[in-house]
Structure formats: structure tokens, C-alpha cells
Design a protein around this motif. Structure first.
Motif, PDB file in Angstrom:
ATOM      1  N   ALA A  70       1.311  -1.084   0.410  1.00 55.02           N
ATOM      2  CA  ALA A  70      -0.104  -0.113   0.029  1.00 55.02           C
ATOM      3  C   ALA A  70       0.938   1.161   0.106  1.00 55.02           C
ATOM      4  N   VAL A  71       0.267   2.046  -1.081  1.00 53.75           N
ATOM      5  CA  VAL A  71       1.013   3.522  -0.926  1.00 53.75           C
ATOM      6  C   VAL A  71       0.090   4.489  -0.232  1.00 53.75           C
ATOM      7  N   VAL A  72       0.322   5.336   0.496  1.00 49.40           N
ATOM      8  CA  VAL A  72      -0.100   6.352   0.399  1.00 49.40           C
ATOM      9  C   VAL A  72       0.217   7.912   0.022  1.00 49.40           C
ATOM     10  N   SER A  73      -0.392   8.524  -0.398  1.00 49.67           N
ATOM     11  CA  SER A  73       0.363   9.622  -0.453  1.00 49.67           C
ATOM     12  C   SER A  73       0.813  10.969  -0.667  1.00 49.67           C
ATOM     13  N   HIS A  74      -0.088  11.248   1.106  1.00 51.94           N
ATOM     14  CA  HIS A  74       0.405  12.776   1.498  1.00 51.94           C
ATOM     15  C   HIS A  74      -0.369  12.619   2.945  1.00 51.94           C
ATOM     16  N   GLY A  75      -0.066  13.418   3.981  1.00 51.41           N
ATOM     17  CA  GLY A  75      -0.869  13.282   4.953  1.00 51.41           C
ATOM     18  C   GLY A  75      -2.074  13.191   5.174  1.00 51.41           C
TER      19      GLY A  75
END
Length: 224
Positions: A10-15
Motif C-alpha cells: 500500500a502507498v499513501v500519497s500524503h499526510g
């Protein structure tokens, strides 16, 4: 119909919570996937709301206790077909809506520099896809960065272009949106946009780009 328990990365783009607010539920459903997120994404992030109130729009830092997160920096190659990059410079067509967004630094709230925003590159055979989660750094600057890193243009670009300010109806002006469309057309990439692009700016992009741009919504499937 996607079995989230079988997701292996899984990859999260930003906070921001609208991109990472489902992480607790994901951790409950999935016990195997490492989650790649920029090391600054869990620092405090806030937004001005109506009347000037400041609202916390960050991701819960307690999630780090799960031990499932891999904290990234400026660039990371996960394998031969998957790479992440951030550190996007340039000031061409940065979203005006960024002026409403803040980050915590040394105990104060200051304008967000979006160092915590990362982009994903997927390569499969002769196709390259650039994923820009929300393009707070400006989609033009992100694509320029991609070109500088890889020496080519992506075949496809997927993501929101942040041409509308949050949940408001305020959009970037037509001249700006047309200029962005002209730039994207020049890359030869097919764009699949959504989320923070906004329907009005998308309509302008569609006028300029024709079949080179399409709109996605939840549940959309794209075959490349």
C-alpha cells in the motif's frame, strides 16, 4: 470486489485524512502489506475553514505503533516496476488552494510546503504510469520532475490535479486550467483524473485535451 486482505503493498500519497483516513480499517483487514508513506506525513497538518478556524486534517500518528509503515524520503525504488519520488520543486501553476493549508513546524503553524507528498511510478513492459495522488505540488511540476528523473514522459497520468479548493466551489481560473491542459497535451500522456480536479476545471481540460483526458470516480476501472 477487491479483497483488501490480499493487497501486498500500500502507498499513501500524503499526510491528509482524505487520503489516509481509512488506514486504521485497512490495518484491521490486511495483516501483510507494508504501507509506504513519506516520513513527514504524520507531522501535523491543518486547514483554514469558514470563519478562519483551523481544523486538524492530518493522519493519526498512533498508527505508527502498528509497525507496518515504511517511512520514505525523496526517492525509493521498491522493485524494478515500482518507484516513489517526492522533493518536487518548481512553481508552475501550484494550486492556489494551498494557501488554506498549514503544517506544524517548531510548534507553530506555517504554510504547508508539501514535502510530505509523494508520487508513484509503475512500469510494466513498455508502459509507464505516473500516479499523482493530489498534486499539491502542481501537476506540471510533478510531471517535470518525472521527466527529469526518467528522461521521458509517462504514458498515463492518474490522480487529482487540485484545481478546486477542497469542498468549496472555488476553482482555478480558465486561463490557468487551459495552460495546464496545453502542457499535458504536449507530453503525449493520457490523463485519468478525479477527486480534487473539480468538475468545472475538468470540463475545461476536456475541451482542450479531448480523448487524452478522462474522469474517474469511486469504482472506476481503467485497462491500460
Amino acid at each position: 470486489g477487491v479483497d483488501l486482505s490480499q493487497v501486498d503493498i500500500a502507498v499513501v500519497s500524503h499526510g491528509h485524512y482524505d487520503h489516509g483516513g481509512g488506514l486504521q480499517r485497512f490495518l484491521e483487514l490486511n495483516v501483510i502489506a507494508p504501507i509506504y508513506i513519506h516520513r513527514k506525513a504524520f507531522e501535523g497538518h491543518y486547514a483554514f475553514r469558514n470563519g478562519g478556524a483551523k481544523t486538524n486534517i492530518g493522519i493519526d500518528g498512533k498508527l505508527l505503533d502498528s509497525g507496518r509503515f515504511i517511512l520514505t524520503g525523496d526517492r525509493l525504488s521498491i522493485d524494478e516496476g515500482l518507484e516513489l519520488f517526492s522533493a518536487v520543486g518548481g512553481n508552475r501553476f501550484r494550486p492556489s488552494g494551498n494557501s488554506q493549508l498549514l503544517m506544524e513546524k517548531d510548534g507553530d503553524l506555517v504554510p504547508d510546503d508539501f514535502v510530505h507528498e509523494q508520487n508513484m511510478v509503475v512500469r510494466d513492459g513498455d508502459k509507464t504510469v505516473l500516479f499523482a495522488g493530489c498534486a499539491h505540488n502542481g501537476i506540471v511540476n510533478i510531471v517535470d520532475k518525472f521527466h527529469g528523473l526518467f528522461g521521458c514522459w509517462p504514458d498515463h497520468i492518474v490522480g487529482g490535479f487540485h484545481l478546486q479548493r477542497g469542498s468549496t466551489a472555488v476553482c482555478e481560473d480558465r486561463v490557468t486550467v487551459e495552460a495546464i491542459g496545453k502542457y499535458l497535451n504536449g507530453t503525449g500522456a493520457v490523463c485519468h483524473t478525479c477527486h480534487c480536479t473539480g468538475l468545472e476545471p475538468y470540463g475545461i481540460l476536456k475541451e482542450k485535451m479531448g480523448s487524452s483526458v478522462g474522469y474517474m470516480s469511486t469504482g472506476s476501472m481503467i485497462e491500460i
